[in-house]
Structures are given as C-alpha cells and as structure tokens.
Motif scaffolding. Structure first.
Motif, PDB file in Angstrom:
ATOM      1  N   GLU A  98      51.088  41.428  38.059  1.00 45.26           N
ATOM      2  CA  GLU A  98      51.275  42.614  38.886  1.00 45.26           C
ATOM      3  C   GLU A  98      50.131  43.606  38.647  1.00 45.26           C
ATOM      4  O   GLU A  98      49.779  43.884  37.501  1.00 45.26           O
ATOM      5  CB  GLU A  98      52.620  43.269  38.579  1.00 45.26           C
ATOM      6  CG  GLU A  98      52.957  44.398  39.517  1.00 45.26           C
ATOM      7  CD  GLU A  98      54.373  44.909  39.352  1.00 45.26           C
ATOM      8  OE1 GLU A  98      54.688  45.923  39.992  1.00 45.26           O
ATOM      9  OE2 GLU A  98      55.165  44.304  38.600  1.00 45.26           O
ATOM     10  N   GLY A  99      49.537  44.091  39.724  1.00 48.62           N
ATOM     11  CA  GLY A  99      48.444  45.050  39.651  1.00 48.62           C
ATOM     12  C   GLY A  99      47.065  44.432  39.641  1.00 48.62           C
ATOM     13  O   GLY A  99      46.065  45.126  39.829  1.00 48.62           O
ATOM     14  N   TYR A 101      43.844  42.096  40.992  1.00 53.06           N
ATOM     15  CA  TYR A 101      43.235  41.964  42.315  1.00 53.06           C
ATOM     16  C   TYR A 101      41.853  41.346  42.171  1.00 53.06           C
ATOM     17  O   TYR A 101      41.353  41.159  41.052  1.00 53.06           O
ATOM     18  CB  TYR A 101      43.119  43.338  42.995  1.00 53.06           C
ATOM     19  CG  TYR A 101      42.190  44.283  42.261  1.00 53.06           C
ATOM     20  CD1 TYR A 101      40.864  44.428  42.661  1.00 53.06           C
ATOM     21  CD2 TYR A 101      42.625  44.998  41.143  1.00 53.06           C
ATOM     22  CE1 TYR A 101      40.001  45.280  41.976  1.00 53.06           C
ATOM     23  CE2 TYR A 101      41.780  45.840  40.456  1.00 53.06           C
ATOM     24  CZ  TYR A 101      40.462  45.985  40.878  1.00 53.06           C
ATOM     25  OH  TYR A 101      39.610  46.811  40.185  1.00 53.06           O
ATOM     26  N   ASP A 123      56.115  37.689  46.552  1.00 51.57           N
ATOM     27  CA  ASP A 123      55.256  38.883  46.536  1.00 51.57           C
ATOM     28  C   ASP A 123      53.846  38.602  46.030  1.00 51.57           C
ATOM     29  O   ASP A 123      53.116  39.535  45.664  1.00 51.57           O
ATOM     30  CB  ASP A 123      55.884  40.031  45.726  1.00 51.57           C
ATOM     31  CG  ASP A 123      57.182  40.527  46.348  1.00 51.57           C
ATOM     32  OD1 ASP A 123      57.288  40.510  47.596  1.00 51.57           O
ATOM     33  OD2 ASP A 123      58.093  40.913  45.596  1.00 51.57           O
ATOM     34  N   SER A 124      53.415  37.313  46.014  1.00 56.93           N
ATOM     35  CA  SER A 124      52.026  37.001  45.678  1.00 56.93           C
ATOM     36  C   SER A 124      51.111  37.536  46.764  1.00 56.93           C
ATOM     37  O   SER A 124      51.411  37.442  47.957  1.00 56.93           O
ATOM     38  CB  SER A 124      51.835  35.482  45.574  1.00 56.93           C
ATOM     39  OG  SER A 124      52.432  34.963  44.420  1.00 56.93           O
ATOM     40  N   SER A 125      50.000  38.091  46.351  1.00 60.59           N
ATOM     41  CA  SER A 125      49.031  38.625  47.312  1.00 60.59           C
ATOM     42  C   SER A 125      48.381  37.498  48.096  1.00 60.59           C
ATOM     43  O   SER A 125      48.148  36.409  47.564  1.00 60.59           O
ATOM     44  CB  SER A 125      47.946  39.418  46.593  1.00 60.59           C
ATOM     45  OG  SER A 125      48.474  40.616  46.099  1.00 60.59           O
ATOM     46  N   GLU A 156      45.848  44.096  45.657  1.00 64.74           N
ATOM     47  CA  GLU A 156      46.639  44.243  44.441  1.00 64.74           C
ATOM     48  C   GLU A 156      47.889  43.373  44.506  1.00 64.74           C
ATOM     49  O   GLU A 156      48.647  43.421  45.470  1.00 64.74           O
ATOM     50  CB  GLU A 156      47.018  45.711  44.257  1.00 64.74           C
ATOM     51  CG  GLU A 156      47.658  45.994  42.930  1.00 64.74           C
ATOM     52  CD  GLU A 156      47.895  47.472  42.716  1.00 64.74           C
ATOM     53  OE1 GLU A 156      49.053  47.841  42.453  1.00 64.74           O
ATOM     54  OE2 GLU A 156      46.919  48.239  42.816  1.00 64.74           O
ATOM     55  N   ASN A 157      48.053  42.565  43.471  1.00 62.78           N
ATOM     56  CA  ASN A 157      49.176  41.633  43.412  1.00 62.78           C
ATOM     57  C   ASN A 157      50.464  42.372  43.051  1.00 62.78           C
ATOM     58  O   ASN A 157      50.457  43.288  42.234  1.00 62.78           O
ATOM     59  CB  ASN A 157      48.873  40.538  42.383  1.00 62.78           C
ATOM     60  CG  ASN A 157      49.699  39.304  42.581  1.00 62.78           C
ATOM     61  OD1 ASN A 157      49.845  38.814  43.692  1.00 62.78           O
ATOM     62  ND2 ASN A 157      50.246  38.781  41.504  1.00 62.78           N
ATOM     63  N   LYS A 158      51.579  41.943  43.633  1.00 57.78           N
ATOM     64  CA  LYS A 158      52.865  42.626  43.451  1.00 57.78           C
ATOM     65  C   LYS A 158      53.842  41.843  42.565  1.00 57.78           C
ATOM     66  O   LYS A 158      55.027  42.134  42.557  1.00 57.78           O
ATOM     67  CB  LYS A 158      53.521  42.876  44.811  1.00 57.78           C
ATOM     68  CG  LYS A 158      52.658  43.615  45.801  1.00 57.78           C
ATOM     69  CD  LYS A 158      52.462  45.054  45.394  1.00 57.78           C
ATOM     70  CE  LYS A 158      51.736  45.795  46.508  1.00 57.78           C
ATOM     71  NZ  LYS A 158      50.856  46.815  46.026  1.00 57.78           N
ATOM     72  N   CYS A 159      53.345  40.829  41.846  1.00 56.78           N
ATOM     73  CA  CYS A 159      54.228  40.022  40.995  1.00 56.78           C
ATOM     74  C   CYS A 159      53.419  39.476  39.823  1.00 56.78           C
ATOM     75  O   CYS A 159      52.208  39.640  39.776  1.00 56.78           O
ATOM     76  CB  CYS A 159      54.837  38.872  41.804  1.00 56.78           C
ATOM     77  SG  CYS A 159      53.612  37.659  42.349  1.00 56.78           S
ATOM     78  N   ASP A 160      54.078  38.805  38.920  1.00 59.32           N
ATOM     79  CA  ASP A 160      53.408  38.106  37.824  1.00 59.32           C
ATOM     80  C   ASP A 160      53.341  36.620  38.150  1.00 59.32           C
ATOM     81  O   ASP A 160      54.234  36.076  38.799  1.00 59.32           O
ATOM     82  CB  ASP A 160      54.180  38.288  36.507  1.00 59.32           C
ATOM     83  CG  ASP A 160      54.079  39.695  35.953  1.00 59.32           C
ATOM     84  OD1 ASP A 160      53.177  40.447  36.375  1.00 59.32           O
ATOM     85  OD2 ASP A 160      54.910  40.045  35.089  1.00 59.32           O
ATOM     86  N   ARG A 162      50.827  34.669  39.843  1.00 55.51           N
ATOM     87  CA  ARG A 162      50.071  34.067  40.960  1.00 55.51           C
ATOM     88  C   ARG A 162      48.872  33.355  40.327  1.00 55.51           C
ATOM     89  O   ARG A 162      48.046  33.975  39.674  1.00 55.51           O
ATOM     90  CB  ARG A 162      49.605  35.138  41.938  1.00 55.51           C
ATOM     91  CG  ARG A 162      48.738  34.613  43.079  1.00 55.51           C
ATOM     92  CD  ARG A 162      48.154  35.806  43.848  1.00 55.51           C
ATOM     93  NE  ARG A 162      47.448  35.435  45.048  1.00 55.51           N
ATOM     94  CZ  ARG A 162      46.154  35.140  45.115  1.00 55.51           C
ATOM     95  NH1 ARG A 162      45.404  35.127  44.005  1.00 55.51           N
ATOM     96  NH2 ARG A 162      45.589  34.847  46.278  1.00 55.51           N
TER      97      ARG A 162
END
Length: 181
Positions: A98-99, A101, A123-125, A156-160, A162
């Motif tokens: 998360e966070g 990019y 929620d993967s980017s 920015e990624n929204k999960c752990d 990816r």
C-alpha cells in the motif's frame, strides 16, 4: 526544426494470459524467496529505479520456472513478430505494498518491454500508459507486452502484495542474415 509537437501514441500492445498461471505463479513466488529485494535500486547509469516499491536487482539467477515463463512471453511476441527471434534482458521482480508506485518512464532503447502479473490482490493498481491514459487492470497470469518507448507508470497502490515480473525484450541480431522484409 521550426517547432515541435507531440501526439498520442497509436501503438500496438499485446495482452495474453498464461494458461497455467495459478500453479506457475506460486512456484515463481517461492523462487523469489531466494532473491534479495531492495527499496532503492541503483541503475547502471548511476540513477535510481523508477519503482518505489520493493524490487530485485536485474542480475538474479534465472530459475527453471522464470525461464519457462520467459520462453512463453517470447513465444507470445514471436507470434506477432514472426521474422525475429528475441531474448529478455534485463528482468526484475517488484512487490508493491500500500502506497507504493512507479514513476512515469519508458525503456528506451529496448524495442519491447513487458509486465507479467504474479499477484494481484483486490485494489491492485493498474498499469497506465501515461500519454494516452490507457489503463490495463492488474490480473494474475496476464502479460502486457508493449513498445519500449511507450511511457507508463503505476499509480499509488491501494493494497499489499501486488507482485510483478518485468523486463525488456530485444531482437537477436545475426550479422550473417539479411533483415529485409
């Protein structure tokens, strides 16, 4: 030149799905347990990687599982570009939490680059082609092959968790052959 201008790309991208991704992805992720991941990677030119996530360096030993995946990726490209043989170099793995990019960049002088999605939790980017705004959703087992000069980024990624395997693809040049079509 009197002036300059820009244009939106109208370039071909190739999207394919590895048919046995569920089992192969697990094996590749296990293989990655033997690699070191770094938050900051220095590139050969002295600059820093555009990836702001944990990533491997590009000099990891090739496992049988990653080699199998790379041969499949080359085969996918060869079906679209039948007059060439290709090799992948360099390649790397990135693990986005998360966070994390990736900044906008391209892979000049590589003729082609690819992203293969190993893990894509909810929620993967996506992968975004910057100029056109075309968005490719992260999906486990999907490979995206695109021209190396095509600007792209990962918001920015929204999960752990990816996780991707990426690299550049070059044609093999044999000086004994004529490359005229």
């Amino acid at each position: 030149m009197d002036n300059s201008s820009t244009c939106k790309e109208n370039l071909n991208i190739i999207i394919a799905h590895y048919p046995f991704s569920e089992s192969l992805n697990k094996k590749i992720i296990e293989d990655c347990d033997n690699y070191l991941f770094y938050k900051t990677v220095r590139l050969r030119d002295g600059g820093e990687s555009n990836i702001h996530a944990l990533q491997t360096r590009a000099d990891n030993p090739l496992t049988d599982n990653i080699s199998l995946l790379q041969r499949w990726i080359i085969n996918v490209l060869s079906n679209e570009q039948p007059h060439w043989e290709f090799f992948i170099w360099p390649w790397w793995v990135a693990n986005y939490d998360e966070g994390d990019y990736t900044k906008d960049h391209c892979h000049d002088p590589a003729p082609f680059s690819f992203v293969y999605f190993l893990q894509s939790p909810k929620d993967s980017s996506p992968l975004v082609f910057t100029t056109s705004g075309k968005t490719i959703e992260a999906e486990e087992g999907k490979v995206v092959i695109f021209p190396g000069n095509l600007s792209h980024h990962v918001p920015e990624n929204k999960c752990d968790g990816r996780m991707i395997l990426s690299g550049n693809i070059f044609p093999m040049m044999d000086p004994r052959l004529s490359y005229q079509r």
